[in-house]
Design an enzyme around this catalytic site. Structure first.
Site, PDB file in Angstrom:
ATOM      1  N   CYS A 180       0.861  -1.183   0.000  1.00 33.12           N
ATOM      2  CA  CYS A 180       0.000   0.000   0.000  1.00 33.12           C
ATOM      3  C   CYS A 180       0.896   1.231   0.000  1.00 33.12           C
ATOM      4  CB  CYS A 180      -0.869   0.001   1.255  1.00 33.12           C
ATOM      5  SG  CYS A 180       0.155   0.068   2.747  1.00 33.12           S
TER       6      CYS A 180
ATOM      7  N   HIS B 219       5.247  -4.796   9.016  1.00 33.90           N
ATOM      8  CA  HIS B 219       5.195  -6.160   9.545  1.00 33.90           C
ATOM      9  C   HIS B 219       5.388  -7.188   8.436  1.00 33.90           C
ATOM     10  CE1 HIS B 219       2.895  -4.731  13.364  1.00 33.90           C
ATOM     11  NE2 HIS B 219       4.196  -4.703  13.519  1.00 33.90           N
TER      12      HIS B 219
ATOM     13  N   CYS C 180       2.451   6.103   8.757  1.00 33.99           N
ATOM     14  CA  CYS C 180       1.563   6.272   7.598  1.00 33.99           C
ATOM     15  C   CYS C 180       0.642   7.472   7.839  1.00 33.99           C
ATOM     16  CB  CYS C 180       0.717   5.014   7.395  1.00 33.99           C
ATOM     17  SG  CYS C 180      -0.482   5.243   6.057  1.00 33.99           S
TER      18      CYS C 180
ATOM     19  N   HIS D 143      -1.069  -4.239  19.779  1.00 33.52           N
ATOM     20  CA  HIS D 143      -0.595  -3.842  18.449  1.00 33.52           C
ATOM     21  C   HIS D 143       0.017  -2.443  18.557  1.00 33.52           C
ATOM     22  CE1 HIS D 143      -0.549  -2.671  14.222  1.00 33.52           C
ATOM     23  NE2 HIS D 143      -0.610  -3.963  13.948  1.00 33.52           N
TER      24      HIS D 143
ATOM     25  N   GLU E   7       0.167   0.035  16.568  1.00 29.56           N
ATOM     26  CA  GLU E   7      -0.653   1.182  16.144  1.00 29.56           C
ATOM     27  C   GLU E   7      -1.610   1.603  17.271  1.00 29.56           C
ATOM     28  OE1 GLU E   7      -2.814   0.845  12.369  1.00 29.56           O
ATOM     29  OE2 GLU E   7      -4.287   2.225  13.214  1.00 29.56           O
TER      30      GLU E   7
ATOM     31  N   CYS F  51      -8.304   1.756   6.647  1.00 24.34           N
ATOM     32  CA  CYS F  51      -7.768   2.487   5.494  1.00 24.34           C
ATOM     33  C   CYS F  51      -8.214   1.875   4.163  1.00 24.34           C
ATOM     34  CB  CYS F  51      -6.247   2.531   5.574  1.00 24.34           C
ATOM     35  SG  CYS F  51      -5.491   0.966   5.153  1.00 24.34           S
TER      36      CYS F  51
ATOM     37  N   SER G  11      -1.441  -7.474  10.869  1.00 20.31           N
ATOM     38  CA  SER G  11      -2.873  -7.469  11.172  1.00 20.31           C
ATOM     39  C   SER G  11      -3.717  -7.569   9.897  1.00 20.31           C
ATOM     40  CB  SER G  11      -3.220  -6.188  11.926  1.00 20.31           C
ATOM     41  OG  SER G  11      -4.601  -6.042  12.063  1.00 20.31           O
TER      42      SER G  11
ATOM     43  N   SER H  11       1.881  -5.206   3.354  1.00 18.65           N
ATOM     44  CA  SER H  11       3.323  -5.001   3.569  1.00 18.65           C
ATOM     45  C   SER H  11       4.164  -6.023   2.798  1.00 18.65           C
ATOM     46  CB  SER H  11       3.634  -5.075   5.068  1.00 18.65           C
ATOM     47  OG  SER H  11       3.020  -6.197   5.631  1.00 18.65           O
TER      48      SER H  11
HETATM   49 FE1  SF4 Z   1      -0.932   0.825   4.503  1.00 19.61          FE
HETATM   50 FE2  SF4 Z   1      -1.330   0.783   7.153  1.00 19.61          FE
HETATM   51 FE3  SF4 Z   1      -1.283   3.085   5.813  1.00 19.61          FE
HETATM   52 FE4  SF4 Z   1      -3.290   1.394   5.465  1.00 19.61          FE
HETATM   53  S1  SF4 Z   1      -2.781   2.496   7.338  1.00 19.61           S
HETATM   54  S2  SF4 Z   1      -2.233   2.556   3.858  1.00 19.61           S
HETATM   55  S3  SF4 Z   1      -2.251  -0.582   5.632  1.00 19.61           S
HETATM   56  S4  SF4 Z   1       0.418   1.638   6.087  1.00 19.61           S
END
Ligand code: SF4
Length: 322
Positions: free
Chosen positions: A17, A46, A101, A129, A131, A200, A229, A273
């Site tokens: 992504c 990951h 991100c 996690h 995040e 996302c 995840s 990823s």
């Molecule tokens: Fe990619 Fe995570 Fe960003 Fe979504 S939130 S675009 S999965 S890095």
């Protein structure tokens, strides 16, 4: 074409992504600009293959900023960090590059705003996690994690006049999250929705593609790591939508021959990823076992890209007036 021909249905979109692409390029560019070693807090993304490749090129992965020598370059991973981690790196005089991100940063900004406006935040996500730790750290006093449907029962009783909003981790199952939200609203009818989707675009698009292919798949393979995840959610989605079996594999070599017994159609995708080379390896492995026909099933096209952190962008050339 024989109806019993062995074939692969290849999901699109799959793999990298925009956020992962940016994070990996951040480490590559940092190595190029500053030379090795460049330190990275946690796994940049990951994926085992990506982390091992960057390690070979001079990246050193650490758990916390205090493992990094004073003055060194430290990259924060795509999953984001709490303000406490940022402050720690500053106090250690580290030169930081933030590969969080932008779509994770968006959720952080929502958490900060709702905290300022006096809300309690119900954060749907997986305990432990990275995040979730980063997002919770933006508003630690008012954020309450909701991990799965059972998490709803573990929440305290909020009064009807207490402001309440839900946010989520970016890489969850869309369907499961909606089930959790329905249950949350049954318990707290005044719960507000986030201003926009926190799950996302990449997570959503990959799940939609899996859903399109899963009903026809005797076996659904997802290329991705166990700590990813979004990849793990794709396996769950494949099973929910009719795949007879589904497995997550880092590499083609992890595919067990017995999984292919009696299988005619294999669904194949990869997490956000995962570099495409690993999918190519799986296709080659399957072709050697008779799965030579490959149909790509495209459910969306993605054109999103994110700019590198400011410190790594090429300096602008100022045109002199003639
Ligand atoms: Fe990619 Fe995570 Fe960003 Fe979504 S939130 S675009 S999965 S890095």
């Amino acid at each position: 074409m024989s109806s019993t021909e062995k074939k692969v249905l290849l999901a699109a979109p799959r793999g990298y992504c925009a956020g992962v692409d940016r994070a990996v390029e951040t480490v590559e560019k940092a190595l190029e600009n500053y030379g090795a070693p460049v330190y990275v807090r946690k796994e940049i993304v990951h994926n085992r293959f990506v982390v091992d490749s960057l390690r070979e090129r001079g990246a050193i992965f650490v758990e916390e900023a205090d493992e990094v020598p004073e003055g060194a370059h430290l990259v924060f991973s795509a999953h984001g960090i709490s303000p406490a981690v940022r402050d720690q790196a500053k106090s250690l005089n580290l030169q930081t590059l933030d590969a969080t991100c932008p779509l994770v940063t968006k959720v952080h900004n929502e958490a900060k705003r709702f905290d300022r406006d006096g809300y309690h935040i119900l954060l749907v996500g997986h305990e432990g996690h990275e995040e979730v730790e980063g997002t919770s750290g933006e508003a630690p006093e008012v954020t309450h994690l909701v991990d799965g449907l059972e998490g709803v029962d573990q929440l305290p009783d909020y009064l009807a006049d207490e402001k309440l909003v839900w946010l989520s981790q970016t890489t969850l199952s869309v369907d499961e999250t909606m089930q959790i939200v329905v249950k949350l609203k049954e318990r707290f009818p005044h719960l507000q929705d986030p201003p926009s989707d926190d799950i996302c675009y990449a997570t959503q698009n990959r799940q939609v593609a899996v859903k399109a292919i899963a009903p026809e798949s005797d076996l659904f393979l997802v290329v991705g790591s166990q700590n990813s995840s979004n990849s793990k959610r794709m396996v769950e989605v494949a099973l929910q939508y009719g795949a007879k079996a589904s497995y997550l594999v880092d590499f083609a070599t992890q595919i067990e021959e017995s999984w292919l017994d009696g299988v005619e159609t294999i669904g194949l995708s990869s997490g956000a990823s995962v570099p495409e080379i690993l999918v190519r390896d799986v296709l080659e492995f399957l072709a050697e076992r008779g799965f030579t026909a490959v149909d790509e099933v495209t459910t969306a096209s993605e054109k999103i890209t994110f700019a590198l952190p400011r410190e790594l962008r090429p300096a602008r050339t100022v045109k002199q007036a003639l």
